[in-house]
Design a protein around this motif. Structure first.
Motif, PDB file in Angstrom:
ATOM      1  N   LEU A  23       0.788  -1.224   0.000  1.00 47.64           N
ATOM      2  CA  LEU A  23       0.000   0.000   0.000  1.00 47.64           C
ATOM      3  C   LEU A  23       0.827   1.284   0.000  1.00 47.64           C
ATOM      4  O   LEU A  23       0.540   2.189  -0.782  1.00 47.64           O
ATOM      5  CB  LEU A  23      -1.009  -0.025   1.156  1.00 47.64           C
ATOM      6  N   PRO A  24       1.856   1.414   0.853  1.00 47.67           N
ATOM      7  CA  PRO A  24       2.622   2.665   0.826  1.00 47.67           C
ATOM      8  C   PRO A  24       3.236   2.932  -0.545  1.00 47.67           C
ATOM      9  O   PRO A  24       3.269   4.073  -1.011  1.00 47.67           O
ATOM     10  CB  PRO A  24       3.711   2.441   1.874  1.00 47.67           C
ATOM     11  N   MET A  25       3.679   1.861  -1.203  1.00 50.70           N
ATOM     12  CA  MET A  25       4.280   2.034  -2.530  1.00 50.70           C
ATOM     13  C   MET A  25       3.220   2.505  -3.528  1.00 50.70           C
ATOM     14  O   MET A  25       3.482   3.387  -4.349  1.00 50.70           O
ATOM     15  CB  MET A  25       4.874   0.706  -3.028  1.00 50.70           C
ATOM     16  N   LEU A  26       2.028   1.906  -3.435  1.00 48.67           N
ATOM     17  CA  LEU A  26       0.952   2.308  -4.335  1.00 48.67           C
ATOM     18  C   LEU A  26       0.549   3.752  -4.066  1.00 48.67           C
ATOM     19  O   LEU A  26       0.331   4.537  -5.000  1.00 48.67           O
ATOM     20  CB  LEU A  26      -0.257   1.373  -4.166  1.00 48.67           C
ATOM     21  N   ALA A  27       0.494   4.100  -2.785  1.00 51.15           N
ATOM     22  CA  ALA A  27       0.121   5.477  -2.434  1.00 51.15           C
ATOM     23  C   ALA A  27       1.139   6.451  -2.999  1.00 51.15           C
ATOM     24  O   ALA A  27       0.792   7.504  -3.539  1.00 51.15           O
ATOM     25  CB  ALA A  27       0.028   5.610  -0.917  1.00 51.15           C
ATOM     26  N   MET A  28       2.413   6.082  -2.890  1.00 50.87           N
ATOM     27  CA  MET A  28       3.464   6.954  -3.410  1.00 50.87           C
ATOM     28  C   MET A  28       3.339   7.086  -4.938  1.00 50.87           C
ATOM     29  O   MET A  28       3.455   8.187  -5.487  1.00 50.87           O
ATOM     30  CB  MET A  28       4.840   6.397  -3.030  1.00 50.87           C
ATOM     31  N   ARG A  30       0.674   6.699  -6.740  1.00 47.39           N
ATOM     32  CA  ARG A  30      -0.503   7.504  -7.084  1.00 47.39           C
ATOM     33  C   ARG A  30      -0.203   8.986  -6.921  1.00 47.39           C
ATOM     34  O   ARG A  30      -0.485   9.804  -7.790  1.00 47.39           O
ATOM     35  CB  ARG A  30      -1.689   7.128  -6.201  1.00 47.39           C
ATOM     36  N   PHE A  31       0.425   9.324  -5.804  1.00 49.85           N
ATOM     37  CA  PHE A  31       0.735  10.734  -5.550  1.00 49.85           C
ATOM     38  C   PHE A  31       1.628  11.301  -6.655  1.00 49.85           C
ATOM     39  O   PHE A  31       1.430  12.420  -7.112  1.00 49.85           O
ATOM     40  CB  PHE A  31       1.430  10.870  -4.198  1.00 49.85           C
ATOM     41  N   VAL A  38      -5.694  14.362  -2.952  1.00 51.57           N
ATOM     42  CA  VAL A  38      -6.367  13.232  -2.332  1.00 51.57           C
ATOM     43  C   VAL A  38      -7.755  13.599  -1.839  1.00 51.57           C
ATOM     44  O   VAL A  38      -8.667  12.775  -1.841  1.00 51.57           O
ATOM     45  CB  VAL A  38      -5.464  12.651  -1.211  1.00 51.57           C
ATOM     46  N   VAL A  39      -7.970  14.882  -1.435  1.00 56.99           N
ATOM     47  CA  VAL A  39      -9.295  15.265  -0.931  1.00 56.99           C
ATOM     48  C   VAL A  39     -10.343  15.234  -2.035  1.00 56.99           C
ATOM     49  O   VAL A  39     -11.528  15.052  -1.770  1.00 56.99           O
ATOM     50  CB  VAL A  39      -9.289  16.683  -0.312  1.00 56.99           C
ATOM     51  N   LEU A  40      -9.884  15.405  -3.283  1.00 56.08           N
ATOM     52  CA  LEU A  40     -10.851  15.426  -4.387  1.00 56.08           C
ATOM     53  C   LEU A  40     -11.033  14.050  -5.011  1.00 56.08           C
ATOM     54  O   LEU A  40     -11.711  13.902  -6.021  1.00 56.08           O
ATOM     55  CB  LEU A  40     -10.385  16.412  -5.468  1.00 56.08           C
ATOM     56  N   LEU A  41     -10.395  13.074  -4.396  1.00 56.74           N
ATOM     57  CA  LEU A  41     -10.424  11.741  -4.991  1.00 56.74           C
ATOM     58  C   LEU A  41     -11.782  11.070  -4.746  1.00 56.74           C
ATOM     59  O   LEU A  41     -12.173  10.835  -3.610  1.00 56.74           O
ATOM     60  CB  LEU A  41      -9.314  10.897  -4.371  1.00 56.74           C
ATOM     61  N   GLN A 230      12.096  17.237  -3.178  1.00 57.82           N
ATOM     62  CA  GLN A 230      10.726  16.936  -2.778  1.00 57.82           C
ATOM     63  C   GLN A 230      10.094  18.166  -2.129  1.00 57.82           C
ATOM     64  O   GLN A 230       8.899  18.394  -2.248  1.00 57.82           O
ATOM     65  CB  GLN A 230      10.726  15.739  -1.832  1.00 57.82           C
ATOM     66  N   LEU A 238       8.804  12.617  -5.465  1.00 56.38           N
ATOM     67  CA  LEU A 238       8.303  11.268  -5.176  1.00 56.38           C
ATOM     68  C   LEU A 238       8.495  10.338  -6.367  1.00 56.38           C
ATOM     69  O   LEU A 238       8.817   9.160  -6.195  1.00 56.38           O
ATOM     70  CB  LEU A 238       6.826  11.330  -4.774  1.00 56.38           C
TER      71      LEU A 238
END
Lengths: 271, 285, 358
Positions: A23-28, A30-31, A38-41, A230, A238
């Motif tokens: 998950l952390p890798m996927l989150a990274m 995606r970002f 993320v709030v508009l997701l 960053q 990222l």
């Protein structure tokens, strides 16, 4: 029933861990690659705004390239220095004085007692006043990086020498009249490629990731650049971090796999 | 002077550069710090050593120790459990080889990229924070944020669990199947086998692994720095002292803290090698 | 009623068949060896008997009670493993005590039993040592003491001697036999070493490819092998061409003898002749000659190279025949001597390897 429960529990545990690692890798990812905050997701925006521009941009950033070049040079020099220092030491110890091996194993573990964050204080206190010219170049990092790579490099070389029973090989070659350099370069080294490759890959990974020492001595390497990058451009930073992660991961994994296939058990932990 | 034999000379050729290298780049700087730590203001005293354990620095040591112990315990148990589970699963084969490779990678991953990944996952703008918020749980309020204690624990576990898995594999694989069978045929239940044989045999290896995790976490800098540069952890305090050494006398304090760190790590690694020797003796008999 | 009975056991691991319709009955107090080349299924048979593996078909019973589904812990067996399998964190005494504790034997009785076990295996001075402080032979004696401490109904030994060196192997072999007789426990012993099997067993079961080829007392196995496989597997044997006679006997090396199979011999076939059943006469013609001689103490093994003719009278490559002669009788022989190969006069029966009508 009991067996079914057991196997269910096992798989639940494995899947939970897999999620934790993925998950952390996927989150990274995606970002980095999706420009939607993320709030508009929402389900509607999930597939919009994807692009690989951050990678392209970070790769064409001249500073990134120069930092990468520095890190790669550092890695190469560190590997070279360690091999030059440790191969003769390991070979001579194994062949001539095997009873010294435990002591050497202990001595080569010493660098781990003094982590980068501790040694940097000592280096600042001594070299900065005594030999400031030494710390001027970014390559002054090399000897210190070589120190931290020493525990696993020495262990890999030692294991390699023992796996090929170097002493027997040495005596056999000697009895056929080969000279010392011939034995080392034609007999021992070719048989030790696997351990040398393993140690080098781990060293490279370590150097490409080392942050504390470079940051506190104010040198720009890939990790220190990454932190600044960053801050100024989060998504590009990222994206670059993700690429570094993947390259390191693929590199280590490939080395581990190749060595395992050749029947060599590699200790990647160095201990 | 008596003439040296050829062997002694070869020995010197390889030993002297190595000794010089270790001496100049490791022992000299380290020795200088330890010496300074015990002679603040050029006088032999324990002031610096003791002062470094007071006030905010005391808090730093407590925080770092608690963090290191917590991640070592949790990472140790989960990593070991993972090794036990994997050992009991013969198939699928691919899972074994890929987990081995992955752990080799992940155990090296402490650092800047990892910190970024967790900011993207559990930061205030993180993907998982958002997902949990959808079901009404604010994980950041529960202490799970990259700057909070539990957040840091979770980030450290990312490299601690694979490290423990790798370190405990030899011990787990050293558990012979025939021990379990011998216990069973003598009428012992699975529980009795584990209490009397399995766990005692694994204990030194587990303790050794956890010590390594402790050392690993105590000295970790990059991840903590990126997540929360102002945090009260020993490595971050060292940086602060080093970069802001304007007030005279503060250097000595920094040296004292570093001396403590070296002392703690040395004791841990010493204990670790002792435990390792013990494990080896058991698994080889 | 047999003490242990395995009936119609079949077991496959994926595509490879380990046991096929395997049956054996073992009498109470008997020591039976399962002998065979590696991969013959002997270890699988033992593991099914122990309960570590479940058979695909067939059942296992002890004293008439079907135990096929009884878990290992409740079978009340003892077992000695090839790798000793002593618990490394426990001393000799604690290792022996482990099973007694699991059986909930009262404390005083336990101490007494452990002491007795230490005494009968001569391990009193090793009582407080850990496995890594002992030699291989000592470790295996501890394993044996541990296995019999709980007075099991059946004792299983899985290649217990193969990790030991030759001298220890022999003395421990005799010790196992002595102890087994003393306590009278029904024992199944798995080995690939035929000398071991022949020396120790009441009966030996020879296995091949998942089947039991023959089970018989050692002597019978050697002298009257049931089939060519057993004949060739146990001891050395020469494959000698033979011609069938009308009266059902075989003409072997110039003498008429009975075949092991009660069937009409074909015109030509092959029979098995043990090296000690051959004698060599001095000769002048070049039919056979001494090729090699190795002195083995009381006997000398002579390798004779014999010219052969096939059915059409043309020459085939020379065949080597082994002959074991009393060393005292072969002083006159030397390498290169022409000899005549002959069946000893006291041999009346040979094993037919091939060439009989069914």
């Amino acid at each position: 029933m009991d067996a079914v429960m057991k196997s269910l529990l096992k798989w639940a545990f494995l899947i939970a861990l897999a999620l934790f690692f993925l998950l952390p890798m996927l989150a990274m990812a995606r970002f980095a690659f999706q420009s939607v905050p993320v709030v508009l997701l929402t389900p509607e925006t999930l597939f919009t705004g994807w692009s690989i521009d951050p990678i392209v941009e970070s790769f064409t950033n001249p500073q990134a390239l120069s930092a990468a070049r520095t890190s790669i040079m550092l890695a190469a020099l560190t590997i070279l220095l360690n091999l030059v220092l440790l191969i003769p030491l390991a070979v001579v110890t194994e062949i001539k004085a095997p009873r010294l091996r435990p002591y050497l194993t202990a001595v080569t573990l010493l660098p781990w007692v003094v982590p980068p964050i501790a040694l940097v204080v000592g280096v600042a206190a001594t070299f900065r006043t005594g030999a400031p010219w030494f710390l001027a170049s970014v390559y002054s990092l090399v000897p210190f990086y070589a120190l931290w790579a020493m525990p696993f490099t020495y262990r890999a070389l030692d294991a390699g020498l023992r796996a090929i029973s170097a002493r027997t090989l040495f005596e056999a070659a000697r009895s056929m009249g080969a000279s010392m350099p011939v034995i080392v370069f034609r007999v021992l080294l070719p048989n030790m490629t696997a351990s040398i490759v393993a140690a080098s890959a781990l060293t490279a990974a370590m150097v490409l990731g080392e942050f504390a020492f470079a940051s506190l001595l104010l040198k720009e390497t890939l990790p220190t650049f990454l932190v600044n990058y960053q801050r100024s451009d989060a998504r590009n930073g990222l994206a670059l971090a993700l690429v570094i992660l993947l390259v390191t991961a693929v590199g280590i994994a490939a080395v581990v796999r190749v060595l395992r296939r050749r029947g060599l058990n590699v200790q990647t932990t160095g201990i | 002077m008596a003439r040296m034999s050829r062997e002694t000379r070869t020995g010197l050729y390889v030993a002297v550069p190595f000794a010089l290298f270790i001496g100049l780049f490791l022992l000299y700087p380290t020795g200088a710090i330890i010496y300074s730590a015990f002679t603040p203001g050029d006088q032999l005293s324990l002031d610096g050593i003791l002062r470094s354990l007071s006030g905010t620095y005391r808090q730093g040591f407590i925080n770092s120790t608690v963090l290191a112990v917590t991640t070592a315990l949790i990472g140790g148990v989960i990593g070991m459990l993972l090794a036990v589970v994997m050992r009991s699963l013969e198939r699928p084969r691919w899972l074994h080889s890929s987990l081995d490779s992955w752990s080799a990678v992940a155990s090296q991953l402490g650092g800047v990229p990892l910190a970024f990944a967790f900011i993207a996952a559990i930061g205030t703008q993180g993907l998982l924070t958002k997902v949990f918020a959808q079901v009404g749980i604010n994980i950041n309020d529960l202490g799970v944020s990259p700057t909070g204690f539990w957040g840091l624990v979770i980030v450290y576990l990312y490299f601690q669990i694979p490290l423990m898995f790798l370190v405990s594999l030899p011990a787990i694989n050293g558990l012979r199947r025939t021990w379990r069978e011998a216990a069973a045929i003598m009428g012992a239940s699975g529980a009795r086998y584990w209490v009397r044989v399995g766990i005692p045999i694994l204990t030194p290896a587990a303790l050794g692994g956890m010590l390594l995790l402790f050392v690993n976490s105590f000295a970790a800098y990059a991840t903590a720095y990126v997540l929360n540069p102002g945090g009260a952890l020993v490595p971050l305090q060292i940086r602060f002292l080093l970069q802001g050494n304007v007030i005279s006398g503060e250097e000595d304090l920094g040296y004292a803290i570093v001396t403590w760190v070296i002392g703690i790590l040395m004791a841990s690694l010493f204990l670790l090698t002792w435990l390792q020797r013990r494990t080896l003796r058991w698994t080889q008999s | 009623m047999a003490a242990v009975e395995m009936t119609g056991i079949s077991k496959s691991f994926g595509p490879s068949v380990a046991l096929e319709d395997f049956s054996v009955a073992i009498e109470s107090g008997e020591l039976v060896c399962l002998l065979g080349p590696s991969g013959c299924g002997k270890t699988t048979a033992l593991r099914i008997l122990a309960g570590f593996e479940r058979a695909d078909a067939g059942n296992v019973s002890v004293a008439g009670e079907d135990i096929s589904t009884v878990p290992v812990e409740r079978r009340d067996f003892g077992m000695v493993f090839q790798d000793y399998s002593l618990f490394p964190n426990l001393t000799t005494r604690q290792n022996i005590d482990f099973g007694l504790k699991a059986h909930k034997v009262p404390a005083t009785k336990r101490v007494e039993t452990v002491d007795r076990m230490l005494a009968i295996t001569a391990l009193e001075d090793q009582a407080d040592k850990f496995p890594h402080q002992m030699s291989g032979g000592q470790k295996q004696r501890v394993a044996l003491a541990r296995a019999i401490a709980t007075s099991p109904r059946v004792l299983l030994l899985d290649e217990p001697l193969s990790a030991l060196d030759a001298k220890v192997r022999e003395s421990l072999r005799d010790e196992i036999r002595r102890l087994q007789r003393e306590i009278g426990v029904t024992t199944v012993f798995v080995t690939h070493d035929q000398h071991e099997a022949l020396a120790i067993s009441d009966r030996v079961g020879v296995m091949s490819k998942g089947r039991l080829e023959q089970i018989a007392p050692p002597r019978e196995l050697y002298e009257q092998p049931a089939n060519p496989f057993v004949a060739a597997f146990i001891g050395s044997i020469n494959r000698v061409p033979a011609t069938g006679a009308d009266d059902g006997r075989w003409l072997v090396l110039g003498r008429f003898v009975h075949g092991s199979v009660d069937a009409q011999p074909q015109e030509s076939g092959t029979v098995g002749v043990r090296p000690e059943e051959i004698s060599l006469d001095p000769a002048t013609d070049g039919q056979a000659s001494v090729e090699d001689m190795s002195f083995l103490g009381p006997v000398t093994r002579v390798t004779v190279s014999m010219g052969r003719q096939d059915a059409h009278g043309s020459n085939e490559p020379a065949q080597a025949i082994l002959a074991d002669l009393m060393s005292a009788d072969c002083g006159h022989l030397s390498i290169g001597d022409p000899v005549r190969v002959r069946l000893r006069d006291d041999v009346t029966r040979v094993v037919v390897m091939e060439g009989a009508h069914a």
